[in-house]
Enzyme design. Structure first.
Site, PDB file in Angstrom:
ATOM      1  N   GLY A  46      41.520  38.105  40.362  1.00 46.47           N
ATOM      2  CA  GLY A  46      40.813  38.687  41.495  1.00 46.47           C
ATOM      3  C   GLY A  46      39.331  38.400  41.407  1.00 46.47           C
ATOM      4  N   GLN A  51      30.477  39.473  43.064  1.00 47.63           N
ATOM      5  CA  GLN A  51      30.534  38.687  41.821  1.00 47.63           C
ATOM      6  C   GLN A  51      30.007  37.272  42.015  1.00 47.63           C
ATOM      7  OE1 GLN A  51      34.835  39.932  40.943  1.00 47.63           O
ATOM      8  NE2 GLN A  51      33.950  39.640  38.919  1.00 47.63           N
ATOM      9  N   CYS A  88      37.498  41.410  33.421  1.00 46.09           N
ATOM     10  CA  CYS A  88      36.743  41.085  34.627  1.00 46.09           C
ATOM     11  C   CYS A  88      35.995  39.781  34.379  1.00 46.09           C
ATOM     12  CB  CYS A  88      35.757  42.216  34.916  1.00 46.09           C
ATOM     13  SG  CYS A  88      34.722  41.935  36.364  1.00 46.09           S
ATOM     14  N   LEU A  89      35.984  38.905  35.371  1.00 48.34           N
ATOM     15  CA  LEU A  89      35.268  37.633  35.213  1.00 48.34           C
ATOM     16  C   LEU A  89      33.770  37.855  35.022  1.00 48.34           C
ATOM     17  CD1 LEU A  89      37.133  35.458  37.870  1.00 48.34           C
ATOM     18  CD2 LEU A  89      37.394  35.386  35.378  1.00 48.34           C
ATOM     19  N   HIS A 130      40.507  47.643  41.041  1.00 46.84           N
ATOM     20  CA  HIS A 130      39.399  46.983  40.331  1.00 46.84           C
ATOM     21  C   HIS A 130      38.481  46.243  41.307  1.00 46.84           C
ATOM     22  CE1 HIS A 130      37.883  44.467  36.792  1.00 46.84           C
ATOM     23  NE2 HIS A 130      37.438  43.801  37.850  1.00 46.84           N
ATOM     24  N   GLU A 131      39.085  45.471  42.221  1.00 43.35           N
ATOM     25  CA  GLU A 131      38.266  44.649  43.131  1.00 43.35           C
ATOM     26  C   GLU A 131      37.543  45.518  44.163  1.00 43.35           C
ATOM     27  OE1 GLU A 131      37.691  41.774  42.106  1.00 43.35           O
ATOM     28  OE2 GLU A 131      39.396  41.631  40.756  1.00 43.35           O
ATOM     29  N   HIS A 134      34.433  46.993  42.861  1.00 40.83           N
ATOM     30  CA  HIS A 134      33.284  46.071  42.857  1.00 40.83           C
ATOM     31  C   HIS A 134      32.447  46.223  44.134  1.00 40.83           C
ATOM     32  CE1 HIS A 134      33.449  43.442  39.348  1.00 40.83           C
ATOM     33  NE2 HIS A 134      34.731  43.218  39.508  1.00 40.83           N
TER      34      HIS A 134
HETATM   35 NI    NI Z   1      36.028  42.359  38.138  1.00 41.51          NI
END
Ligand code: NI
Length: 157
Positions: A46, A51, A88-89, A130-131, A134
């Site tokens: 995701g 991000q 998480c990226l 999670h997304e 953000h």
């Molecule tokens: Ni993330």
């Protein structure tokens, strides 16, 4: 294919609240496609617009069942509970234990700005939470139960 730079924890853009998308423009379509390319390139499940430095309420997800694009997503129902590792990226090389709902129902717009309702369990439910977090400037690290640990990558031989 265009990759965008993934912002990492410490970058202020990850702490901001994103704005609703009011109309689909070419610029926003390009953003969505770049987000998908960037997510797949980084082998993530995701990615949220902040991000890549854009404060719009857009997320992309693929838990192995094909790409999902959510514009202005909102969680409208949850049930159950799951506790597991989350990464998480924007927090490279780390993971943490996070409890999320087992089932999540989301209301959003798709890439054509048509209303959609999506349901997810397990990893997809976790990815929705999670997304969408953000988009309100929240990272999973705020919820990690025992701090973060290093993720071990297997060496290729
Ligand atoms: Ni993330």
């Amino acid at each position: 294919m265009a990759l965008r730079e993934i912002r990492v924890m410490g970058d202020e853009v990850l702490t901001k609240t994103c704005k609703e998308v009011t109309k689909m423009t070419l610029r926003t379509k390009i953003l969505i496609h770049d987000m998908l390319d960037t997510m797949y390139d980084a082998m993530g499940v995701g990615l949220a617009a902040p991000q890549v430095g854009v404060l719009k309420r857009i997320v992309v997800i693929d838990v192995g069942e094909g790409p999902i694009v959510l514009v202005n997503p909102e969680i409208i129902e949850t049930s159950g509970e799951q506790t597991g590792d989350e990464g998480c990226l924007s927090v490279p090389g780390k993971a943490g234990t996070v409890t999320r709902p087992q089932y999540v129902k989301v209301k959003a717009l798709n890439e054509e700005m048509e209303p959609v309702i999506l349901e997810g369990e397990d990893l997809l439910a976790r990815a929705f939470c999670h997304e969408i977090d953000h988009l309100d400037g929240h990272l999973y690290v705020e919820l990690a139960e025992d701090g973060l640990h290093e993720v071990q990558y297997e060496e290729e031989e």
